[in-house]
Design a protein around this motif. Structure first.
Motif, PDB file in Angstrom:
ATOM      1  N   GLY A 311       1.525  23.446   3.643  1.00 45.26           N
ATOM      2  CA  GLY A 311       1.823  24.121   4.902  1.00 45.26           C
ATOM      3  C   GLY A 311       1.294  23.292   6.060  1.00 45.26           C
ATOM      4  O   GLY A 311       0.249  22.645   5.940  1.00 45.26           O
ATOM      5  N   VAL A 312       2.028  23.270   7.172  1.00 45.82           N
ATOM      6  CA  VAL A 312       1.571  22.574   8.377  1.00 45.82           C
ATOM      7  C   VAL A 312       1.658  23.538   9.560  1.00 45.82           C
ATOM      8  O   VAL A 312       2.463  24.468   9.560  1.00 45.82           O
ATOM      9  N   THR A 313       0.832  23.299  10.548  1.00 41.04           N
ATOM     10  CA  THR A 313       0.854  24.176  11.717  1.00 41.04           C
ATOM     11  C   THR A 313       0.328  23.425  12.936  1.00 41.04           C
ATOM     12  O   THR A 313      -0.501  22.513  12.818  1.00 41.04           O
ATOM     13  N   ILE A 314       0.845  23.824  14.109  1.00 43.72           N
ATOM     14  CA  ILE A 314       0.382  23.275  15.386  1.00 43.72           C
ATOM     15  C   ILE A 314       0.102  24.455  16.312  1.00 43.72           C
ATOM     16  O   ILE A 314       0.951  24.862  17.104  1.00 43.72           O
ATOM     17  N   PRO A 315      -1.076  25.062  16.198  1.00 43.08           N
ATOM     18  CA  PRO A 315      -1.413  26.194  17.075  1.00 43.08           C
ATOM     19  C   PRO A 315      -1.618  25.720  18.516  1.00 43.08           C
ATOM     20  O   PRO A 315      -2.064  24.595  18.761  1.00 43.08           O
ATOM     21  N   THR A 316      -1.283  26.589  19.466  1.00 44.38           N
ATOM     22  CA  THR A 316      -1.410  26.252  20.886  1.00 44.38           C
ATOM     23  C   THR A 316      -2.229  27.314  21.617  1.00 44.38           C
ATOM     24  O   THR A 316      -2.482  28.401  21.085  1.00 44.38           O
ATOM     25  N   PHE A 317      -2.644  26.982  22.838  1.00 46.16           N
ATOM     26  CA  PHE A 317      -3.341  27.945  23.675  1.00 46.16           C
ATOM     27  C   PHE A 317      -3.034  27.627  25.133  1.00 46.16           C
ATOM     28  O   PHE A 317      -2.474  26.560  25.465  1.00 46.16           O
ATOM     29  N   LEU A 318      -3.359  28.564  26.012  1.00 43.63           N
ATOM     30  CA  LEU A 318      -3.145  28.365  27.440  1.00 43.63           C
ATOM     31  C   LEU A 318      -4.392  27.778  28.076  1.00 43.63           C
ATOM     32  O   LEU A 318      -5.499  28.303  27.935  1.00 43.63           O
ATOM     33  N   ASP A 319      -4.212  26.677  28.789  1.00 43.20           N
ATOM     34  CA  ASP A 319      -5.305  26.000  29.487  1.00 43.20           C
ATOM     35  C   ASP A 319      -4.926  25.891  30.960  1.00 43.20           C
ATOM     36  O   ASP A 319      -4.062  25.088  31.329  1.00 43.20           O
ATOM     37  N   ASP A 320      -5.570  26.743  31.791  1.00 48.49           N
ATOM     38  CA  ASP A 320      -5.219  26.810  33.219  1.00 48.49           C
ATOM     39  C   ASP A 320      -3.728  27.069  33.411  1.00 48.49           C
ATOM     40  O   ASP A 320      -3.067  26.456  34.265  1.00 48.49           O
ATOM     41  N   GLY A 321      -3.213  27.963  32.589  1.00 51.31           N
ATOM     42  CA  GLY A 321      -1.824  28.346  32.716  1.00 51.31           C
ATOM     43  C   GLY A 321      -0.846  27.402  32.057  1.00 51.31           C
ATOM     44  O   GLY A 321       0.362  27.656  32.056  1.00 51.31           O
ATOM     45  N   LYS A 322      -1.329  26.329  31.472  1.00 50.49           N
ATOM     46  CA  LYS A 322      -0.452  25.380  30.797  1.00 50.49           C
ATOM     47  C   LYS A 322      -0.680  25.446  29.288  1.00 50.49           C
ATOM     48  O   LYS A 322      -1.798  25.635  28.832  1.00 50.49           O
ATOM     49  N   VAL A 323       0.395  25.270  28.560  1.00 49.72           N
ATOM     50  CA  VAL A 323       0.290  25.291  27.104  1.00 49.72           C
ATOM     51  C   VAL A 323      -0.325  23.982  26.625  1.00 49.72           C
ATOM     52  O   VAL A 323       0.110  22.888  27.015  1.00 49.72           O
ATOM     53  N   ALA A 324      -1.347  24.085  25.780  1.00 45.40           N
ATOM     54  CA  ALA A 324      -2.012  22.911  25.214  1.00 45.40           C
ATOM     55  C   ALA A 324      -2.101  23.053  23.697  1.00 45.40           C
ATOM     56  O   ALA A 324      -2.082  24.168  23.156  1.00 45.40           O
ATOM     57  N   ILE A 325      -2.210  21.937  23.032  1.00 45.78           N
ATOM     58  CA  ILE A 325      -2.309  21.941  21.569  1.00 45.78           C
ATOM     59  C   ILE A 325      -3.760  22.147  21.148  1.00 45.78           C
ATOM     60  O   ILE A 325      -4.654  21.411  21.584  1.00 45.78           O
ATOM     61  N   ALA A 326      -3.969  23.142  20.305  1.00 40.88           N
ATOM     62  CA  ALA A 326      -5.316  23.420  19.797  1.00 40.88           C
ATOM     63  C   ALA A 326      -5.638  22.574  18.577  1.00 40.88           C
ATOM     64  O   ALA A 326      -6.775  22.147  18.381  1.00 40.88           O
ATOM     65  N   ASP A 327      -4.626  22.342  17.741  1.00 38.03           N
ATOM     66  CA  ASP A 327      -4.856  21.559  16.526  1.00 38.03           C
ATOM     67  C   ASP A 327      -3.514  21.083  15.981  1.00 38.03           C
ATOM     68  O   ASP A 327      -2.452  21.613  16.339  1.00 38.03           O
ATOM     69  N   VAL A 328      -3.587  20.088  15.139  1.00 39.31           N
ATOM     70  CA  VAL A 328      -2.430  19.596  14.379  1.00 39.31           C
ATOM     71  C   VAL A 328      -2.935  19.491  12.944  1.00 39.31           C
ATOM     72  O   VAL A 328      -3.722  18.599  12.627  1.00 39.31           O
ATOM     73  N   SER A 329      -2.530  20.415  12.106  1.00 40.51           N
ATOM     74  CA  SER A 329      -3.223  20.542  10.822  1.00 40.51           C
ATOM     75  C   SER A 329      -2.276  20.783   9.658  1.00 40.51           C
ATOM     76  O   SER A 329      -1.111  21.145   9.830  1.00 40.51           O
ATOM     77  N   GLY A 330      -2.811  20.571   8.467  1.00 45.91           N
ATOM     78  CA  GLY A 330      -2.053  20.805   7.250  1.00 45.91           C
ATOM     79  C   GLY A 330      -2.957  21.308   6.146  1.00 45.91           C
ATOM     80  O   GLY A 330      -4.188  21.200   6.219  1.00 45.91           O
TER      81      GLY A 330
END
Length: 465
Positions: A311-330
């Motif tokens: 399984g792979v995943t790229i979770p994101t979060f909001l940073d000052d209203g902009k979408v940012a990548i939290a991780d790139v994982s498997g």
């Protein structure tokens, strides 16, 4: 030559048998209750092992054993209602992996009694101190055929080939990443469930490693939006709406020839797909759904097949209203029959299965439950994730090689799960003992109806007419 007759057991069962049969230098005995798999291949899976107590045997010597018939009667009581196969197993502490004339005479006396009770197939087997097993199967007329392959899926995956035993000594294991490994793989069959992002890359590796048979399972067709992550797919395939598995089977045939790849253009949750995968020696699960993983989990359990899930995943979060990548994982999980399942490890839960079902069948009812492809929080039609998929898929197939042709400096048991983070430049691993293991009534069920214990797959009864 691929095996026509196979005996498969889980590592937990094998370890139990080895401890009992080879504890003190004298022969010991056990009885294997085995369930069949769907044909055409005769693949027996050990559902239960009955240990004959040492103190119940009137004779136990380094080269002889006599044990009470009452234990065979117990085995008949267990096996007869479902028409299972009984295999009488004893040890050869001296290390000779060959049936002796005494073994032949014993079978000639005892096996006919099994056939008088029930069945069309029963057998006998021997085990030597290193854990190697050799087996044979009898027909009611007492003609016998050797079991071509005995396989055990534990922390390591073991293969004992009948035709690689010379003068009672099995051949040594092939070295990883060599031509001898390729030669052995040519006799084995692999299933790849899901032939898209990670699946097409995994299937490419499996085919080029030299597996003799590759079964591909995926219901979907090729679309332009996934051309950037499905190996061998072309614009013409997308325009024609060609099925992923048909395209990939043709691609394998281009470099391996006809007859290697078989394709099932259905979901894994169909009887045709389940029966096809149950014939294989190893499963690579590359789906992006909880339901798909559940089915792979159940098949591996029922038919005692080693399972590798990615399984792979790229979770994101909001940073000052902009979408940012939290991780790139498997994540890569190895599931051995009798060990912790994907369910035990929380890869899927009843709640997540329900949420996925709602998302698929009734998006409005899904409401706040979020599940959106590779990148959570962003709707991506064509995510640029082939580099992440390559990393994860290589780890997936290398995990199989590490199990079947051990090369790690640490025990394989320490790597039941491997997870990596490209963002943190980090890799973690978890031992089999890190996961709780629940009771599993499906273990070694084989082809018993209903298939996988699910009423959905109950075989229709023939109507007389």
């Amino acid at each position: 030559m691929r095996p026509e007759r196979t005996l498969a057991m889980g590592g937990v069962t094998h370890a139990l048998l080895k401890t009992h049969l080879l504890s003190d230098g004298n022969e010991a005995a056990a009885i294997l209750i085995c369930a069949p798999s769907p044909g055409p291949r005769q693949r027996l899976v050990v559902r239960q092992a009955l240990l004959v107590p040492h103190d119940a045997c009137p004779v136990r010597k380094p080269d002889a054993i006599v044990w009470p018939g009452a234990y065979i009667e117990d085995a008949i009581d267990i096996a007869e209602p479902e028409g299972l196969v009984v295999i009488l197993l004893h040890s050869h502490p001296g290390g000779w992996l060959q049936f002796s004339h005494i073994d032949n005479e014993s079978d000639a006396r005892v096996i006919p009694g099994l056939f008088e009770a029930f069945g069309e197939c029963h057998g006998s087997a021997i085990m030597t101190p290193e854990g190697a097993i050799r087996a044979r199967l009898y027909a009611p007329d007492m003609s016998s055929q050797p079991v071509d392959l005995v396989t055990v899926a534990g922390d390591d995956i073991s293969y004992w080939w009948n035709d690689r035993i010379v003068n009672g000594v099995p051949a040594g294991r092939p070295l990883a990443f060599t031509g001898s490994m390729t030669e052995e793989l040519s006799r084995l069959s692999a299933a790849v469930i899901g032939v898209s992002g990670t699946g097409s890359i995994s299937a490419e590796q499996v085919a080029r490693l030299g597996f003799g048979s590759v079964t591909l399972v995926d219901p979907d067709k090729i679309e332009k939006k996934n051309l950037n992550r499905i190996l061998n797919a072309t614009s013409a395939d997308a325009e024609q709406g060609r099925s992923k598995v048909e395209m990939f089977s043709a691609a394998i045939a281009e470099h391996r020839g006809d007859g290697v790849a078989a394709h099932i253009c259905h979901t894994i949750g169909t009887r045709e797909a389940i029966e096809a995968v149950s014939q294989c020696d190893v499963i690579f699960c590359c789906v992006d759904s909880k339901e798909g993983r559940q089915y792979a989990d159940l098949i591996a359990t029922a038919f005692l097949i080693p399972l590798f899930d990615v399984g792979v995943t790229i979770p994101t979060f909001l940073d000052d209203g902009k979408v940012a990548i939290a991780d790139v994982s498997g994540r890569i999980d190895y599931v051995q029959p009798g060990g912790s399942t994907l369910s035990d490890r929380g890869v899927y839960t009843q709640e997540s299965l329900r949420a996925e079902y709602l998302l698929r069948t009734d998006p409005a009812a899904f409401q706040d439950e979020l599940a959106a492809g590779y990148i959570k929080g962003i709707h991506e039609e064509a995510p640029s994730v082939i580099t992440l998929n390559m990393r994860a898929s290589a780890a997936l197939v290398n995990e199989f090689i590490a199990r079947a042709y051990p090369y790690r400096q640490e025990p394989n048991r320490n790597y039941a799960r491997v997870s990596f983070s490209l963002a943190a430049c980090d890799e973690d691993h978890y031992t089999e003992d890190d996961f709780d293991r629940g009771e599993n009534a499906l273990l070694g069920r084989g082809a018993a109806e209903p298939l996988l214990g699910l009423p959905l797959f109950r075989k229709p009864k023939k109507v007389a007419g």
